[in-house]
Write an enzyme that holds these catalytic residues in place. Sequence first.
Site: not given
Ligand code: PMM
Length: 294
Positions: A227, A267
């Site tokens: 991020k 994650r």
């Molecule tokens: N961040 C993203 C997308 N989905 N879901 C959860 N549960 N927690 C998160 O912090 C989260 C998510 C955005 O990040 P990405 O584009 O790297 O997937």
Amino acid sequence: MRSAGLPRSAWADGLPRPPQPLVMGIVNVTPDSFSDGGRWADTDRAVEHGLALLEEGADLLDVGGESTRPGATRPLLTEELDRVVPVIRELVAADAAVSVDTMRHEVAAAALEAGAVMVNDVSGGLADPAVLDVVAGAGAAYVAMHWRAHAQQMQQHAQYADVVVEVRDELAQRVATADRAGVDLDRLVLDPGLGFAKTADHNWSLLQRLPELGELGLPLLVGSSRKSFLGTLLADADGTPRPVDEREDAGVALTTLAAMQGVWGVRVHQVRGSRDALRVLERWSRTPGRVGPR
Ligand code: PMM
């Protein structure tokens, strides 16, 4: 050869609760995610990527078809379905435990039908409350993330007197709503939503005070991988943020810190580093302490 991850059967009786945090590997089937947009945008490449994450030891694969990066526009429902459902079907056929990253009840329903074990809703049921009914009806596991607005407007909502207290209170409201909808609280996981209506300072406060979110009595998932607050932290002397795919080592450090604060899961985009960090931590924590004077 597939290494250390939990088998899909570990989900048969609800949410697995292993002694170490679960590693959720990210499979973004999107042309525009900020971290890996476009890389895994077709079914075959997304499936291949998911299988590679399983080999690295992922416990769970999080398949998403909507980018939530600040400013992103939403895909059509049909686009989102076409992106995620075939990928989920193939990963389930390969015996993976899969969660679907969606805010739409139609996508949640189709994903569960295709064999997903969990719905990861970044809006915690705010964007489409019918997601909660789908999850309740299927008896599925559910991640409720802290969220205030869709990607186009979310950064205007990054205002808090005390971010940790407010995120905790707003998550408590999501738990109450999910409970009323019939979601099984034994299958509910909460997530502070790093970067979603949060500044870098907000993210750091949440990461430092995770146990206060744990006071809600539910397992926590944390997504810090790649991020932008890490890009800022690791910026060059001239202020150029560290490119997204060079933030992995910092992400592994955060996996360690989150694990030490007792989270249920992390994650991440690359599984291996987090998996290794968790092994180090597990070995370290079962080494008997020094006895007697030095
Ligand atoms: N961040 C993203 C997308 N989905 N879901 C959860 N549960 N927690 C998160 O912090 C989260 C998510 C955005 O990040 P990405 O584009 O790297 O997937």
